[in-house]
Design a protein around this motif. Structure first.
Motif, PDB file in Angstrom:
ATOM      1  N   UNK A   1      -6.298  -2.388   3.651  1.00 48.38           N
ATOM      2  CA  UNK A   1      -6.537  -3.420   2.649  1.00 48.38           C
ATOM      3  C   UNK A   1      -6.263  -2.821   1.275  1.00 48.38           C
ATOM      4  N   UNK A   2      -5.006  -2.877   0.868  1.00 44.03           N
ATOM      5  CA  UNK A   2      -4.629  -2.280  -0.400  1.00 44.03           C
ATOM      6  C   UNK A   2      -3.215  -2.676  -0.784  1.00 44.03           C
ATOM      7  N   UNK A   3      -2.701  -2.109  -1.847  1.00 40.62           N
ATOM      8  CA  UNK A   3      -1.331  -2.439  -2.273  1.00 40.62           C
ATOM      9  C   UNK A   3      -0.306  -1.953  -1.253  1.00 40.62           C
ATOM     10  N   UNK A   4       0.807  -2.653  -1.191  1.00 37.52           N
ATOM     11  CA  UNK A   4       1.858  -2.304  -0.245  1.00 37.52           C
ATOM     12  C   UNK A   4       3.098  -1.847  -1.003  1.00 37.52           C
ATOM     13  N   UNK A   5       3.847  -0.947  -0.364  1.00 34.06           N
ATOM     14  CA  UNK A   5       5.095  -0.453  -0.940  1.00 34.06           C
ATOM     15  C   UNK A   5       6.215  -0.552   0.090  1.00 34.06           C
TER      16      UNK A   5
END
Length: 239
Positions: A128-132
């Motif tokens: 559950x966090x930013x994606x790259x």
């Protein structure tokens, strides 16, 4: 499997580690690339792509454990022709790998190890966090990268890294560095090609992160610590 298993040859490094951490005395042979556990003292049978079949036969294994991707079908067929049972794994996701390991270890060692339950727990929490978006090379000269349906790609997906070649028709496509899809980061594992800070990052316009190839590509006891190790490396943390 029919009958008691007392002699196992492994021609896959991660499976060697898995069996050694569960019931080490069963192992009688492993490849030269089976580097974990580091103190493993068994007969070596060359590599995953060129196993010494005669040596394996002489070891009289009850079963040889292999992987459909790492080992050649012709070698596995040759072992079967000698009457040797061959157990072949084919996982392409973390979930599949855990199920595959449970089936293999239960059949061969008669037990399910504690580390397998720990690995399930570690990977049970969704990211559950930013994606790259990432390019994930696995070789150079020629340049090749992770494509569709790979275990390593699923590991990275669970850590917020989306493979730009995940829809490739090939699992390990050759790539043109001058015609890459849009990406945020390059992930460079140190195996199978030994990418490092001095060998790989200079070829790309976006930031590159070097990660542990063993923790990215091996399925076995390393999965217990792989999430924390890789998450730290991908975030730039060390130690």
């Amino acid at each position: 499997m029919a009958g008691e298993i007392t002699r196992v040859v492994s021609i896959v490094p991660s499976l060697t580690e898995s069996i050694a951490h569960t019931h080490r005395s069963l192992l009688v042979g492993a490849t030269d690339w089976c580097t974990h556990p580091r103190d493993l003292d068994v007969t070596r049978v060359r590599g995953t792509k060129n196993p010494d079949l005669e040596q394996i036969v002489r070891l009289r294994p009850d079963v040889v454990v292999a992987n459909a991707e790492e080992n050649r079908a012709a070698d596995l067929d040759a072992l079967r022709a000698h009457g040797i049972a061959v157990w072949v794994t084919t996982p392409t996701t973390v979930e599949e790998s855990l199920g595959s390991l449970e089936r293999m270890l239960s059949a061969i060692t008669g037990s399910t190890p504690q580390w397998l339950g720990q690995a399930r727990e570690v990977w049970s929490t969704p990211y559950d966090g930013p994606r790259r978006r990432a390019v994930i090379p696995i070789w150079r000269r020629p340049w090749m990268a992770l494509g569709r349906d790979t275990f390593a790609g699923d590991v990275l997906r669970r850590l917020g890294i989306d493979n730009v070649f995940a829809q490739s028709p090939q699992r390990y496509p050759r790539i043109d560095l001058d015609a890459l899809p849009a990406y945020d980061v390059v992930v460079l594992p140190d195996e199978p090609y030994a990418f490092s800070g001095d060998d790989g990052p200079e070829a790309f316009s976006q930031p590159a992160i070097c990660v542990s190839g063993r923790h990215l590509t091996w399925y076995g006891p390393s999965l217990v610590e792989a999430r924390a190790v890789l998450a730290g490396q991908l975030s730039g943390r060390t130690g």
